[in-house]
Design a protein around this motif. Structure first.
Motif, PDB file in Angstrom:
ATOM      1  N   ALA A  21     -18.309  77.046  45.194  1.00 23.34           N
ATOM      2  CA  ALA A  21     -18.530  75.763  44.519  1.00 23.34           C
ATOM      3  C   ALA A  21     -17.496  75.542  43.424  1.00 23.34           C
ATOM      4  O   ALA A  21     -16.958  74.442  43.274  1.00 23.34           O
ATOM      5  CB  ALA A  21     -19.941  75.707  43.942  1.00 23.34           C
ATOM      6  N   ARG A  22     -17.188  76.589  42.663  1.00 23.16           N
ATOM      7  CA  ARG A  22     -16.156  76.484  41.631  1.00 23.16           C
ATOM      8  C   ARG A  22     -14.793  76.200  42.267  1.00 23.16           C
ATOM      9  O   ARG A  22     -14.007  75.409  41.748  1.00 23.16           O
ATOM     10  CB  ARG A  22     -16.102  77.761  40.783  1.00 23.16           C
ATOM     11  CG  ARG A  22     -15.123  77.666  39.626  1.00 23.16           C
ATOM     12  CD  ARG A  22     -15.150  78.856  38.676  1.00 23.16           C
ATOM     13  NE  ARG A  22     -15.170  80.138  39.349  1.00 23.16           N
ATOM     14  CZ  ARG A  22     -16.187  81.015  39.284  1.00 23.16           C
ATOM     15  NH1 ARG A  22     -17.251  80.735  38.570  1.00 23.16           N
ATOM     16  NH2 ARG A  22     -16.122  82.162  39.911  1.00 23.16           N
ATOM     17  N   HIS A  25     -14.446  72.565  43.032  1.00 19.02           N
ATOM     18  CA  HIS A  25     -14.134  71.834  41.800  1.00 19.02           C
ATOM     19  C   HIS A  25     -12.667  72.021  41.421  1.00 19.02           C
ATOM     20  O   HIS A  25     -11.963  71.061  41.098  1.00 19.02           O
ATOM     21  CB  HIS A  25     -15.044  72.319  40.674  1.00 19.02           C
ATOM     22  CG  HIS A  25     -14.733  71.703  39.358  1.00 19.02           C
ATOM     23  ND1 HIS A  25     -13.820  72.260  38.486  1.00 19.02           N
ATOM     24  CD2 HIS A  25     -15.184  70.576  38.775  1.00 19.02           C
ATOM     25  CE1 HIS A  25     -13.734  71.496  37.416  1.00 19.02           C
ATOM     26  NE2 HIS A  25     -14.548  70.478  37.562  1.00 19.02           N
ATOM     27  N   ARG A  54     -22.320  69.805  47.715  1.00 20.63           N
ATOM     28  CA  ARG A  54     -22.600  68.813  46.663  1.00 20.63           C
ATOM     29  C   ARG A  54     -21.539  68.838  45.563  1.00 20.63           C
ATOM     30  O   ARG A  54     -21.011  67.792  45.165  1.00 20.63           O
ATOM     31  CB  ARG A  54     -23.981  69.078  46.078  1.00 20.63           C
ATOM     32  CG  ARG A  54     -24.401  68.106  45.021  1.00 20.63           C
ATOM     33  CD  ARG A  54     -25.792  68.415  44.527  1.00 20.63           C
ATOM     34  NE  ARG A  54     -26.240  67.439  43.546  1.00 20.63           N
ATOM     35  CZ  ARG A  54     -27.474  67.406  43.079  1.00 20.63           C
ATOM     36  NH1 ARG A  54     -28.381  68.269  43.489  1.00 20.63           N
ATOM     37  NH2 ARG A  54     -27.794  66.495  42.177  1.00 20.63           N
ATOM     38  N   ARG A  55     -21.232  70.023  45.062  1.00 23.58           N
ATOM     39  CA  ARG A  55     -20.267  70.118  43.957  1.00 23.58           C
ATOM     40  C   ARG A  55     -18.849  69.757  44.379  1.00 23.58           C
ATOM     41  O   ARG A  55     -18.101  69.166  43.603  1.00 23.58           O
ATOM     42  CB  ARG A  55     -20.312  71.512  43.344  1.00 23.58           C
ATOM     43  CG  ARG A  55     -21.582  71.749  42.552  1.00 23.58           C
ATOM     44  CD  ARG A  55     -21.543  73.041  41.814  1.00 23.58           C
ATOM     45  NE  ARG A  55     -22.776  73.265  41.074  1.00 23.58           N
ATOM     46  CZ  ARG A  55     -23.075  74.396  40.465  1.00 23.58           C
ATOM     47  NH1 ARG A  55     -22.217  75.403  40.493  1.00 23.58           N
ATOM     48  NH2 ARG A  55     -24.214  74.525  39.822  1.00 23.58           N
ATOM     49  N   THR A  56     -18.487  70.083  45.607  1.00 23.69           N
ATOM     50  CA  THR A  56     -17.153  69.731  46.092  1.00 23.69           C
ATOM     51  C   THR A  56     -17.037  68.223  46.273  1.00 23.69           C
ATOM     52  O   THR A  56     -16.034  67.610  45.887  1.00 23.69           O
ATOM     53  CB  THR A  56     -16.836  70.490  47.394  1.00 23.69           C
ATOM     54  OG1 THR A  56     -16.970  71.904  47.157  1.00 23.69           O
ATOM     55  CG2 THR A  56     -15.426  70.195  47.873  1.00 23.69           C
ATOM     56  N   LYS A  58     -18.746  65.969  44.675  1.00 25.68           N
ATOM     57  CA  LYS A  58     -18.725  65.393  43.324  1.00 25.68           C
ATOM     58  C   LYS A  58     -17.323  65.503  42.724  1.00 25.68           C
ATOM     59  O   LYS A  58     -16.802  64.524  42.158  1.00 25.68           O
ATOM     60  CB  LYS A  58     -19.738  66.096  42.433  1.00 25.68           C
ATOM     61  CG  LYS A  58     -19.765  65.567  41.012  1.00 25.68           C
ATOM     62  CD  LYS A  58     -20.804  66.305  40.176  1.00 25.68           C
ATOM     63  CE  LYS A  58     -20.823  65.799  38.735  1.00 25.68           C
ATOM     64  NZ  LYS A  58     -21.846  66.509  37.933  1.00 25.68           N
ATOM     65  N   GLY A  90     -23.600  64.372  46.232  1.00 29.44           N
ATOM     66  CA  GLY A  90     -22.428  64.704  45.420  1.00 29.44           C
ATOM     67  C   GLY A  90     -21.646  63.477  44.995  1.00 29.44           C
ATOM     68  O   GLY A  90     -21.241  63.353  43.836  1.00 29.44           O
ATOM     69  N   ASP A  93     -23.732  61.703  42.411  1.00 25.96           N
ATOM     70  CA  ASP A  93     -23.686  62.441  41.138  1.00 25.96           C
ATOM     71  C   ASP A  93     -22.471  62.006  40.326  1.00 25.96           C
ATOM     72  O   ASP A  93     -22.559  61.802  39.112  1.00 25.96           O
ATOM     73  CB  ASP A  93     -23.569  63.952  41.372  1.00 25.96           C
ATOM     74  CG  ASP A  93     -24.844  64.614  41.840  1.00 25.96           C
ATOM     75  OD1 ASP A  93     -25.920  63.986  41.803  1.00 25.96           O
ATOM     76  OD2 ASP A  93     -24.758  65.792  42.271  1.00 25.96           O
TER      77      ASP A  93
END
Length: 135
Positions: A21-22, A25, A54-56, A58, A90, A93
Motif C-alpha cells: 500500500a505504501r 502511494h 484502495r490506497r493506490t 486514492k 479509493g 476518498d
C-alpha cells in the motif's frame, strides 16, 4: 532511476500489505514511468488485500493527471465487482479529502478519446463515481 522509485518498486512486491500500500502511494507520482505504471496496475488489482487497491487508487486520484487516471481506468476495466468497489472507494476518498484533487472529470474527458477501448470504458465508470462528490 531515482532511489525512491527503485525502493518503491521493490516494496510493490512485498508480502506485507502495508508495504504494498505504501508502494502504491510512493509510486503514484511516477505513473508516467513504464516500470512504475506496470507495478501500479498490479497494486490496483491486488488480490491479497483490498487496502492496497484502495490506497493506490486514492494516491493516483490525488495525482490526478490523465496518465495517473488512465491506470485506474485500466484497472477498472480488468477488475471484478469487489475490486471495482474498492477502486471506487479509493477514488472517492481522494475526492472528499481536505486537500482537494485535480479535476478528475477533465482527466476522464481526455481519456474518453483514448485508443484503448478498455481505458475509455474505465474512464466512463470513474466519471460516474465522481458525480455528486465534492472536495
Amino acid at each position: 532511476m531515482t532511489s525512491g522509485l527503485a525502493a518503491a518498486l521493490r516494496e510493490a512486491t512485498s508480502r506485507s500489505w502495508a508495504r504494498r500500500a505504501r508502494a502504491g502511494h510512493d509510486l503514484a507520482p511516477f505513473a508516467d514511468v513504464p516500470e512504475a505504471a506496470e507495478a501500479l496496475v498490479r497494486l490496483l488489482l491486488d488480490v491479497e488485500d483490498t487496502m492496497v487497491t484502495r490506497r493506490t487508487a486514492k494516491a493516483l486520484s490525488r495525482v490526478g493527471t490523465p496518465t495517473a487516471v488512465r491506470l485506474i481506468a485500466l484497472a477498472v476495466a480488468e477488475s471484478d465487482s469487489n475490486q471495482a468497489d474498492w477502486l471506487r472507494t479509493g477514488v472517492q476518498d481522494a475526492l472528499v479529502g481536505p486537500d482537494g484533487v485535480p479535476d478528475m472529470a477533465t482527466a476522464c474527458g481526455q481519456l474518453a478519446q483514448d485508443q484503448d477501448e478498455a481505458v475509455r470504458r474505465g474512464a466512463a465508470e470513474i466519471l460516474v463515481w465522481t458525480r455528486g462528490t465534492s472536495g
